[in-house]
Design a protein around this motif. Sequence first.
Motif, PDB file in Angstrom:
ATOM      1  N   PHE A 230       0.778  -1.248  -0.083  1.00 21.72           N
ATOM      2  CA  PHE A 230      -0.113  -0.011   0.042  1.00 21.72           C
ATOM      3  C   PHE A 230       0.843   1.401   0.107  1.00 21.72           C
ATOM      4  N   TRP A 231       1.766   1.136   0.820  1.00 21.61           N
ATOM      5  CA  TRP A 231       2.816   2.460   0.845  1.00 21.61           C
ATOM      6  C   TRP A 231       3.410   2.705  -0.353  1.00 21.61           C
ATOM      7  N   VAL A 232       3.959   1.758  -1.294  1.00 19.02           N
ATOM      8  CA  VAL A 232       4.550   1.815  -2.360  1.00 19.02           C
ATOM      9  C   VAL A 232       3.592   2.507  -3.510  1.00 19.02           C
ATOM     10  N   TYR A 233       2.371   1.812  -3.492  1.00 15.86           N
ATOM     11  CA  TYR A 233       1.175   2.173  -4.476  1.00 15.86           C
ATOM     12  C   TYR A 233       1.224   3.732  -4.157  1.00 15.86           C
ATOM     13  N   CYS A 234       0.958   4.236  -2.836  1.00 19.97           N
ATOM     14  CA  CYS A 234       0.736   5.746  -2.574  1.00 19.97           C
ATOM     15  C   CYS A 234       1.788   6.504  -2.844  1.00 19.97           C
ATOM     16  N   LEU A 235       2.953   6.122  -2.719  1.00 25.31           N
ATOM     17  CA  LEU A 235       4.176   6.841  -2.919  1.00 25.31           C
ATOM     18  C   LEU A 235       4.521   7.099  -4.490  1.00 25.31           C
ATOM     19  N   SER A 236       3.857   6.126  -5.204  1.00 20.28           N
ATOM     20  CA  SER A 236       4.073   6.131  -6.603  1.00 20.28           C
ATOM     21  C   SER A 236       3.292   7.232  -7.325  1.00 20.28           C
ATOM     22  N   TRP A 237       1.979   7.292  -6.881  1.00 16.88           N
ATOM     23  CA  TRP A 237       1.135   8.287  -7.404  1.00 16.88           C
ATOM     24  C   TRP A 237       1.364   9.546  -6.818  1.00 16.88           C
ATOM     25  N   SER A 238       1.627   9.736  -5.392  1.00 16.92           N
ATOM     26  CA  SER A 238       2.027  11.055  -5.003  1.00 16.92           C
ATOM     27  C   SER A 238       3.187  11.709  -5.358  1.00 16.92           C
ATOM     28  N   ILE A 239       4.237  10.969  -5.757  1.00 18.14           N
ATOM     29  CA  ILE A 239       5.732  11.400  -6.188  1.00 18.14           C
ATOM     30  C   ILE A 239       5.767  11.484  -7.595  1.00 18.14           C
ATOM     31  N   ALA A 240       5.181  10.452  -8.411  1.00 17.29           N
ATOM     32  CA  ALA A 240       5.563  10.311  -9.595  1.00 17.29           C
ATOM     33  C   ALA A 240       4.204  10.371 -10.452  1.00 17.29           C
ATOM     34  N   GLY A 241       3.036  10.665  -9.801  1.00 17.18           N
ATOM     35  CA  GLY A 241       1.636  10.906 -10.613  1.00 17.18           C
ATOM     36  C   GLY A 241       1.817  12.055 -11.545  1.00 17.18           C
ATOM     37  N   LEU A 242       2.718  12.776 -11.327  1.00 14.35           N
ATOM     38  CA  LEU A 242       2.817  14.103 -12.434  1.00 14.35           C
ATOM     39  C   LEU A 242       3.964  13.808 -13.361  1.00 14.35           C
ATOM     40  N   PHE A 243       4.386  12.837 -13.576  1.00 16.74           N
ATOM     41  CA  PHE A 243       5.367  12.405 -14.597  1.00 16.74           C
ATOM     42  C   PHE A 243       4.640  11.845 -15.717  1.00 16.74           C
ATOM     43  N   GLU A 244       5.514  12.100 -16.934  1.00 17.21           N
ATOM     44  CA  GLU A 244       5.087  11.610 -18.311  1.00 17.21           C
ATOM     45  C   GLU A 244       5.347   9.963 -18.107  1.00 17.21           C
ATOM     46  N   SER A 245       5.085   9.154 -19.237  1.00 13.50           N
ATOM     47  CA  SER A 245       5.180   7.865 -19.186  1.00 13.50           C
ATOM     48  C   SER A 245       6.733   7.283 -19.066  1.00 13.50           C
TER      49      SER A 245
ATOM     50  N   GLU B 158      -7.888  21.357  12.061  1.00 16.77           N
ATOM     51  CA  GLU B 158      -7.394  20.981  10.929  1.00 16.77           C
ATOM     52  C   GLU B 158      -8.392  20.341   9.674  1.00 16.77           C
ATOM     53  N   PRO B 159      -8.714  20.984   8.691  1.00 18.89           N
ATOM     54  CA  PRO B 159      -9.653  20.261   7.696  1.00 18.89           C
ATOM     55  C   PRO B 159      -8.877  19.393   7.076  1.00 18.89           C
ATOM     56  N   GLY B 160      -9.797  18.248   6.499  1.00 13.43           N
ATOM     57  CA  GLY B 160      -9.140  17.486   5.854  1.00 13.43           C
ATOM     58  C   GLY B 160      -9.059  17.873   4.222  1.00 13.43           C
ATOM     59  N   HIS B 161      -7.825  17.138   3.432  1.00 12.34           N
ATOM     60  CA  HIS B 161      -7.831  17.639   2.098  1.00 12.34           C
ATOM     61  C   HIS B 161      -8.649  16.555   1.206  1.00 12.34           C
ATOM     62  N   LEU B 162      -9.667  16.843   0.850  1.00 14.64           N
ATOM     63  CA  LEU B 162     -10.433  16.176   0.106  1.00 14.64           C
ATOM     64  C   LEU B 162     -10.594  16.370  -1.514  1.00 14.64           C
ATOM     65  N   ASN B 163      -9.491  17.183  -1.991  1.00 12.32           N
ATOM     66  CA  ASN B 163      -9.480  17.490  -3.185  1.00 12.32           C
ATOM     67  C   ASN B 163      -8.385  16.721  -4.200  1.00 12.32           C
ATOM     68  N   THR B 164      -8.965  16.785  -5.417  1.00 10.56           N
ATOM     69  CA  THR B 164      -8.134  16.064  -6.434  1.00 10.56           C
ATOM     70  C   THR B 164      -8.070  17.012  -7.731  1.00 10.56           C
ATOM     71  N   LEU B 165      -6.842  17.159  -8.101  1.00 11.22           N
ATOM     72  CA  LEU B 165      -6.671  17.925  -9.270  1.00 11.22           C
ATOM     73  C   LEU B 165      -6.288  17.273 -10.514  1.00 11.22           C
ATOM     74  N   LEU B 166      -6.775  17.004 -11.658  1.00  7.47           N
ATOM     75  CA  LEU B 166      -6.466  16.280 -12.937  1.00  7.47           C
ATOM     76  C   LEU B 166      -5.628  17.354 -13.736  1.00  7.47           C
ATOM     77  N   VAL B 167      -4.614  16.914 -14.225  1.00  8.89           N
ATOM     78  CA  VAL B 167      -3.699  17.868 -14.840  1.00  8.89           C
ATOM     79  C   VAL B 167      -3.385  17.176 -16.114  1.00  8.89           C
ATOM     80  N   GLY B 168      -3.452  17.734 -17.262  1.00  7.75           N
ATOM     81  CA  GLY B 168      -3.163  17.187 -18.645  1.00  7.75           C
ATOM     82  C   GLY B 168      -3.355  18.100 -19.741  1.00  7.75           C
ATOM     83  N   GLY B 169      -2.916  17.927 -20.982  1.00 13.94           N
ATOM     84  CA  GLY B 169      -3.457  18.738 -22.066  1.00 13.94           C
ATOM     85  C   GLY B 169      -4.766  18.733 -22.461  1.00 13.94           C
TER      86      GLY B 169
END
Length: 300
Positions: A117-132, A225-236
């Motif tokens: 689970f840790w690796v899955y979350c790390l991948s998307w949080s750190i590298a989710g903004l990377f190209e393929s 401290e409010p929760g962070h419930l937002n997701t931003l979709l990034v793309g061309g």
Amino acid sequence: CEVETLNTAPPATVSRCGIIFVSASDLSWKPLVETWVRDRQEIKQYCNPEESAWTLELTEKYIEKPDLFTLTQKDYHYVMVAPEVIRINQHLNLLTAVLKRFIEKGETIEKAAFERFWVYCLSWSIAGLFESEDREKFHKFLESRNAPLPPISPQRMQIDKETVFDYFIDNSTKQWKLWEAEEWKPPRRIVFSQLLIPTGDSTRAEYIIDKIANLPEWRHEKRKEPGHLNTLLVGGPGTAKTSVILMYTSKFDPEEMLFKRINFSSATTPFNFQESIEAEVEKKQVRTYNPPGGKKMSVF
């Protein structure tokens, strides 16, 4: 005009913005991890009593020892710049979200499953903004850290370009599972221009949006401290950002959540926007307006 950061702004300029600026060199991302661990221990909401020790151990293994942020800054390209604290915050948010189900059921998970689970979350949080291409490189970085990755054959990795981003952790087996598009059921009345057909990409994006949106409203009630419930979709243009949102909102329960879509253009004025909102709400008190029927409403 607006600036991207206040990194080079003098104190006088920062004070006029009405905010308190803390340099990343003075307060790094580490207090976020320590606070997350302490909070979960205080309220006894964890998936295993050893969770705090595992968190600190994996933080050292994947982030501190390889100096991950320096590595990503030198060798990778982000499609949108995100500070270190934001990426760690994303990681902790997503980790909280994927573990929430087990805590609610009182189910304990073992260290091996927690690391997946840790690796899955790390991948998307750190590298989710990377190209393929950079995602493939990040997958190899995880291999170098002996991460528990999905069993991808060299042929599939080379030809199909499969990486950890094509998999998720199945809650029932706690093992990696390949993303598959949801089953599509054609509507009774088909309008070709309005067809939205799920894909593997849209399915995994909806999964993350749903997980984050269902986090608690308050991250810490005592600290307000409010929760962070937002997701931003990034793309061309043309990368299905709007389609993903429409597919996600189509699953709302109409008895609880209403949906309003507003198209903006160069001709849209603030008054037009106000009229669009007022047309969907009803007056409850002198200055209080709510969606009809005591329901909630999402505006897109």
